[in-house]
Every structure is written in structure tokens, then in C-alpha cells.
Motif scaffolding. Structure first.
Motif, PDB file in Angstrom:
ATOM      1  N   PRO A 270      39.921  13.705  78.362  1.00  0.00           N
ATOM      2  CA  PRO A 270      39.102  12.524  78.769  1.00  0.00           C
ATOM      3  C   PRO A 270      37.620  12.878  78.806  1.00  0.00           C
ATOM      4  CG  PRO A 270      41.038  12.715  80.167  1.00  0.00           C
ATOM      5  CD  PRO A 270      41.061  14.146  79.707  1.00  0.00           C
ATOM      6  N   PRO A 271      36.677  11.994  78.578  1.00  0.00           N
ATOM      7  CA  PRO A 271      35.224  12.406  78.542  1.00  0.00           C
ATOM      8  C   PRO A 271      34.899  12.354  80.086  1.00  0.00           C
ATOM      9  CG  PRO A 271      35.553  10.220  78.060  1.00  0.00           C
ATOM     10  CD  PRO A 271      36.998  10.600  78.061  1.00  0.00           C
ATOM     11  N   LYS A 272      33.914  13.398  80.209  1.00  0.00           N
ATOM     12  CA  LYS A 272      33.374  13.630  81.549  1.00  0.00           C
ATOM     13  C   LYS A 272      32.438  12.387  81.808  1.00  0.00           C
ATOM     14  CE  LYS A 272      33.028  18.630  81.613  1.00  0.00           C
ATOM     15  NZ  LYS A 272      32.192  19.912  81.721  1.00  0.00           N
ATOM     16  N   ARG A 273      32.775  11.787  83.251  1.00  0.00           N
ATOM     17  CA  ARG A 273      31.953  10.448  83.383  1.00  0.00           C
ATOM     18  C   ARG A 273      30.559  10.842  84.063  1.00  0.00           C
ATOM     19  NH1 ARG A 273      35.584   6.282  83.364  1.00  0.00           N
ATOM     20  NH2 ARG A 273      34.489   5.095  85.040  1.00  0.00           N
ATOM     21  N   VAL A 274      29.728  11.362  83.403  1.00  0.00           N
ATOM     22  CA  VAL A 274      28.541  11.746  83.774  1.00  0.00           C
ATOM     23  C   VAL A 274      27.402  10.922  82.978  1.00  0.00           C
ATOM     24  CG1 VAL A 274      29.043  13.915  84.404  1.00  0.00           C
ATOM     25  CG2 VAL A 274      28.392  13.654  82.138  1.00  0.00           C
ATOM     26  N   PHE A 275      26.241  10.542  83.641  1.00  0.00           N
ATOM     27  CA  PHE A 275      25.197   9.824  83.058  1.00  0.00           C
ATOM     28  C   PHE A 275      24.869  10.318  81.323  1.00  0.00           C
ATOM     29  CE2 PHE A 275      20.846   8.539  81.882  1.00  0.00           C
ATOM     30  CZ  PHE A 275      20.948   7.240  81.999  1.00  0.00           C
ATOM     31  N   ARG A 276      24.781  11.580  81.115  1.00  0.00           N
ATOM     32  CA  ARG A 276      24.404  12.064  79.970  1.00  0.00           C
ATOM     33  C   ARG A 276      25.528  11.767  78.609  1.00  0.00           C
ATOM     34  NH1 ARG A 276      25.713  16.990  82.388  1.00  0.00           N
ATOM     35  NH2 ARG A 276      27.483  18.063  81.272  1.00  0.00           N
ATOM     36  N   ASN A 277      26.663  11.547  79.030  1.00  0.00           N
ATOM     37  CA  ASN A 277      27.809  11.265  78.177  1.00  0.00           C
ATOM     38  C   ASN A 277      27.836   9.570  78.175  1.00  0.00           C
ATOM     39  OD1 ASN A 277      28.170  13.740  77.769  1.00  0.00           O
ATOM     40  ND2 ASN A 277      30.038  13.842  78.954  1.00  0.00           N
ATOM     41  N   LEU A 278      27.062   8.991  78.785  1.00  0.00           N
ATOM     42  CA  LEU A 278      27.278   7.458  78.782  1.00  0.00           C
ATOM     43  C   LEU A 278      27.067   6.934  77.183  1.00  0.00           C
ATOM     44  CD1 LEU A 278      27.994   4.728  80.305  1.00  0.00           C
ATOM     45  CD2 LEU A 278      25.162   4.667  80.853  1.00  0.00           C
ATOM     46  N   ASP A 279      28.090   6.074  76.813  1.00  0.00           N
ATOM     47  CA  ASP A 279      28.000   5.427  75.701  1.00  0.00           C
ATOM     48  C   ASP A 279      27.329   4.164  75.786  1.00  0.00           C
ATOM     49  OD1 ASP A 279      28.099   4.418  72.901  1.00  0.00           O
ATOM     50  OD2 ASP A 279      29.921   5.280  72.663  1.00  0.00           O
ATOM     51  N   ARG A 302      33.193  -2.430  83.236  1.00  0.00           N
ATOM     52  CA  ARG A 302      33.742  -1.115  82.657  1.00  0.00           C
ATOM     53  C   ARG A 302      32.561  -0.150  81.818  1.00  0.00           C
ATOM     54  NH1 ARG A 302      38.975  -0.164  78.758  1.00  0.00           N
ATOM     55  NH2 ARG A 302      38.949   2.130  78.659  1.00  0.00           N
ATOM     56  N   LEU A 303      32.618   0.911  82.234  1.00  0.00           N
ATOM     57  CA  LEU A 303      31.628   1.963  81.535  1.00  0.00           C
ATOM     58  C   LEU A 303      32.333   2.767  80.490  1.00  0.00           C
ATOM     59  CD1 LEU A 303      29.520   3.228  84.682  1.00  0.00           C
ATOM     60  CD2 LEU A 303      28.788   1.371  82.711  1.00  0.00           C
ATOM     61  N   PHE A 304      31.858   3.073  79.524  1.00  0.00           N
ATOM     62  CA  PHE A 304      32.518   3.675  78.384  1.00  0.00           C
ATOM     63  C   PHE A 304      31.521   5.123  78.069  1.00  0.00           C
ATOM     64  CE2 PHE A 304      34.188  -0.553  77.845  1.00  0.00           C
ATOM     65  CZ  PHE A 304      35.280  -0.150  76.986  1.00  0.00           C
ATOM     66  N   TYR A 305      32.306   6.067  77.974  1.00  0.00           N
ATOM     67  CA  TYR A 305      31.597   7.520  77.819  1.00  0.00           C
ATOM     68  C   TYR A 305      32.003   8.276  76.547  1.00  0.00           C
ATOM     69  CZ  TYR A 305      30.747   6.895  82.955  1.00  0.00           C
ATOM     70  OH  TYR A 305      30.238   6.444  84.125  1.00  0.00           O
ATOM     71  N   ARG A 306      31.035   8.939  76.079  1.00  0.00           N
ATOM     72  CA  ARG A 306      31.291   9.816  74.504  1.00  0.00           C
ATOM     73  C   ARG A 306      32.215  10.902  74.949  1.00  0.00           C
ATOM     74  NH1 ARG A 306      25.584   8.718  74.635  1.00  0.00           N
ATOM     75  NH2 ARG A 306      25.162   7.436  72.899  1.00  0.00           N
TER      76      ARG A 306
END
Length: 476
Positions: A270-279, A302-306
């Protein structure tokens, strides 16, 4: 018609003669240290007439000193010998009738200064100042050819990238794609000769003189050869120069290694749910159904992350390097490169150096400085002793790459090649390397070269970027 030439033709002829004067003086100086009075006086008249400083003709004046007094010339020296780009019709300025003969005279004067300073080295014993001056002038030649200082001599592992190429048309400038690979080894040879003519031990024993030395591959080779004969201040200064060189080369190599990503994305993590990974783009797209036309707002539920985690399989890299004198450039570069790969996650690096005896340098692989201090340059080559150390390290062939750096002029060629072929057949990746230098020049035993080619593992020779690419492809 009176038979007189037009002013334009007369001017062109005059400029052609001036250019010839500069180049005849250059040739005369290169082949005979004695001044030719007629050429010297004619050259002085040309230089003064075109507005260049007479100091350009002083063989004792470095290019640094000329540029220091006339800073406007620095820009002219940069790219001085790089062919001009062709116009839209595919013709250069000369073939299209726009030849600037006056500019050619100026260029001839500047080119003569660069070439004379570099290829007319001082006779007799060389001082630290003379070596430093030559290195600086060689750097100006490299800049004139469109490269970075040190790039062609092997003093740095990289530079601006590929060497500039030219058309070679018009007889004014050569095709640099052919010329540059030949110039590099010649510059390295001149520099090595200067270093050998230094009283290096005396220079190293004097901190003031040692501080004037600029570390280069030729100098590092001499230091590594002579390190066992140094002590006290001289040894400390030698180590400082080696460490400085290692750090400079490592910085360039580390950048090359890190340019490409390591491993494919692992979507099972699972992608880390941090701002820098926000898609952000995907988040907006997936929430478009929540758009409120009345409020002109997008409600995000819903937020999606890289994904940033990458698949990495534990890999083993075994580097075997010939430490004979002819391979010093490759040995230094590959020792530093091994230390960089040793710092990557899940890469297990082993380093073996050999001549007629083999030495396992794996315990020090993370520190190229300490590794190089433990090498012993020179001697013959017997790769079978290194193979005896390398083979037991191949535990999982499919996850192992063996890099063998040598000129392959071996004492026991048949049994060594059979062992190498066995490694290849086992499923391990075997990369024979003839050289990984900035110049790319190497003399490889043709017997080995043909057999490696038939086996499907051709000898890799050239810029160290080639080896970096091969290793990254396998290890990532």
C-alpha cells in the motif's frame, strides 16, 4: 581591367596568409623548441593587428594568466574547436559563401595557444607548479573541444555526456566524434610522463608544494605505486590527494547510478499516505462526480496516493578486477563504483583484486579509499587465482552478476576461460570488461575477445556509463 584584384579578394588572401602564419608557427614550435625569428615577428604582427594580446605568443604564459588579464577571452576559448552548426539548408557558413576569414585568423591564434601549451610539455624535471599549469591548460583544451575539464584524461568519470560531433567540412575543424576518443589517451599519456618526471616524494614531503597538486588519474597511479615507500608527512599528503580524487569521482558516479529508478513499482505494498505521495490528478478525476455546479466546488471524499515502493530482489554483485599497471584507470573507477552499488538496498557486493595472487577486498568495499590503499599495482596476471575466490561466492546464479575487468592477457588462458564459460552456463550474468574509463581505450587479448563474442558475452569497453547501465539493468 588592369589585372588588379578587388579589395575583397585582397582582404581574403591577406587573412588566409595570416592564418597560415599562425599555424606554421605552431608546427615549428611543436617540432623544434628553437624560435624561428621570421615566424615569431610575423605572428606578433598578426596578433597585434587583430587586437589580441601579445601574451598569447609567450610559451611560458598559461591560459589562466592570459584569461586573468583579458577575461573577455574566456568565452572565446569555450567551444573554440567545436564545429559550427550547419544552416537550415544543410550547409555550413563556409560552403554557403559566408566564410568569415577574419574570424578564422582570430580562431587560429587562440587554437595555436591552446595546442602549444598542451602538446609542448616542459623538458627535464617537472615541478608541482609546472604540472598544475599543464593540467589547467589541458582543461582549457577540453573546454575548447566542448568537454568538461578532466573528462578526456580520465580524471573524472563523467562530464557533459556524449562528445560533440561535427561535420568535418571545409577543412577548418575536424570531426570531433572521431578525434576526441583519440585525444583523451594522448592527454593522459602526456600527463603520466610529467608526473613520472616529478620528484614526487620531495613534493609530497613539502605541504606547500603538495597543496599545489591537482589529483588526476596519472597522479593517483603514481601515488598508489609508491605508497609503500612513503611515510610521515609525505604519506599523509599522498592519502589526502587519493581521498580527494576518490570523493570527486564518487560524486560523479553516484549521480549516474541514481539517475534511473531502482526496481519496478510494487503495487502489492500500500502507498504511504503522506502529502508528497498524493496523486492530485487521479484524486480530482475520481471525485468529479462530487462536483457541485451551484457552489462551483469539488467535494473530495477519497484521496489517492502514488505507489513508491519498488520490487527489489536480493542480488549479488561480484567484481573481479585486474590490478596490473595497465588496468589502473579501470580499477580505480570500478572500485569506487562497487562501493556505490554496495550502498544500494538489497545489493550484496563482493570485490576481488588480483595479479598473480588474489585479494578479497569485500570487507572494505564500502570505503573505496581504504580499498585502494590495500591494492598492489603491477606484476603479472593469473586470473585462475581470482576465480578460486569468486566461484564459491555464486550461491544463487540467477541472482548473481560477475563483472571481470581485465585486458585478459593471462598466463593460463584456457582454464580461466572454461571457468568463465561455466559461470555463464550456470545462469549467472557474466560481464567481461576491457576498460571502463573516460577515454575508453583498451587493448584486449583477441583470443579472449573472440571467445567472449561467440559465447554471447562480448567484451564491454568504453565510458564507465556503459557499465553503470549494464549493472542497473540487471540489478533493478
Amino acid at each position: 581591367m588592369t589585372g588588379q584584384q578587388s579589395p575583397e579578394v585582397t582582404g581574403d588572401t591577406s587573412n588566409d596568409n595570416r592564418r597560415q602564419v599562425m599555424y606554421w608557427r605552431l608546427l615549428a614550435r611543436l617540432f623544434d623548441p628553437e624560435e624561428q625569428a621570421a615566424l615569431e615577428s610575423a605572428s606578433l604582427a598578426v596578433v597585434e593587428d587583430i587586437g589580441l594580446p601579445a601574451k598569447l605568443l609567450d610559451p611560458q604564459a598559461s591560459i589562466d594568466s592570459v584569461v586573468q588579464r583579458h577575461p573577455e577571452l574566456a568565452a572565446e576559448f569555450d567551444g573554440l574547436m567545436v564545429p559550427e552548426e550547419t544552416d537550415e539548408g544543410g550547409e555550413d557558413s563556409e560552403s554557403s559563401g559566408g566564410r568569415d576569414r577574419a574570424a578564422e585568423v582570430r580562431r587560429a591564434a587562440l587554437v595555436s595557444k591552446v595546442l602549444l601549451n598542451v602538446f609542448h610539455s616542459p623538458p627535464g624535471t617537472v615541478t608541482a607548479d609546472q604540472l598544475s599549469r599543464w593540467q589547467s591548460d589541458a582543461g582549457w583544451l577540453e573546454r575548447a573541444l566542448g568537454c568538461t575539464p578532466g573528462e578526456l584524461r580520465g580524471g573524472r568519470a563523467g562530464g557533459r555526456g556524449a562528445a560533440p560531433t561535427g561535420t568535418g567540412g571545409g577543412g577548418r575543424t575536424p570531426d570531433l566524434s572521431r578525434l576526441i576518443p583519440e585525444i583523451g589517451p594522448e592527454l593522459g599519456s602526456i600527463e603520466a610522463g610529467l608526473v613520472k618526471r616529478m620528484r614526487l616524494r620531495e613534493v609530497l614531503a613539502d605541504p606547500a608544494l603538495a597543496a599545489r597538486l591537482t589529483p588526476s588519474m596519472s597522479l593517483i597511479e603514481q601515488l598508489l605505486r609508491d605508497k609503500d615507500n612513503l611515510s610521515g608527512v609525505a604519506l599523509a599528503n599522498a592519502k589526502a590527494l587519493i581521498r580527494r580524487f576518490v570523493d570527486e569521482v564518487a560524486e560523479v558516479l553516484r549521480t549516474q547510478v541514481e539517475k534511473s529508478t531502482v526496481g519496478a513499482l510494487d503495487r502489492s505494498v500500500p502507498p504511504k499516505r503522506v502529502f508528497r505521495n498524493l496523486d492530485l490528478d487521479r484524486t480530482i478525476w475520481k471525485n468529479l462526480t462530487n462536483w457541485s455546479p451551484e457552489e462551483e466546488r469539488l467535494y473530495v471524499d477519497r484521496l489517492f496516493y502514488r505507489h513508491t515502493a519498488r520490487k527489489t530482489t536480493p542480488q549479488r554483485l561480484i567484481v573481479v578486477v585486474d590490478q596490473s599497471g595497465s588496468m589502473v584507470d579501470s580499477m580505480v573507477n570500478c572500485t569506487i563504483l562497487a562501493s556505490i552499488f554496495a550502498g544500494l538496498p538489497k545489493v550484496d557486493v563482493h570485490l576481488i583484486a588480483y595479479d598473480t595472487q588474489a585479494l578479497d577486498l569485500t570487507p572494505w568495499v564500502h570505503d573505496p579509499f581504504e580499498t585502494l590503499l590495500r591494492t598492489n599495482l603491477g606484476g603479472g596476471t593469473d586470473g585462475t587465482v581470482a576465480m578460486a575466490l569468486a566461484q564459491p561466492k555464486i550461491a544463487e546464479p540467477r541472482n548473481t552478476v560477475v563483472v571481470w575487468i581485465s585486458d585478459f592477457y593471462e598466463w593460463r588462458a584456457e582454464p580461466l576461460f572454461e571457468s568463465m564459460a561455466a559461470i555463464h552456463r550456470s545462469g549467472a550474468k557474466f560481464i567481461p570488461v576491457g576498460s571502463v574509463t573516460s577515454s575508453g581505450r583498451a587493448s584486449v587479448n583477441p583470443w579472449f575477445r573472440e571467445r567472449f563474442k561467440d559465447q554471447g558475452t562480448p567484451v564491454l569497453s568504453g565510458h564507465i556509463r556503459k557499465l553503470v547501465h549494464e549493472l542497473k539493468t540487471f540489478l533493478t
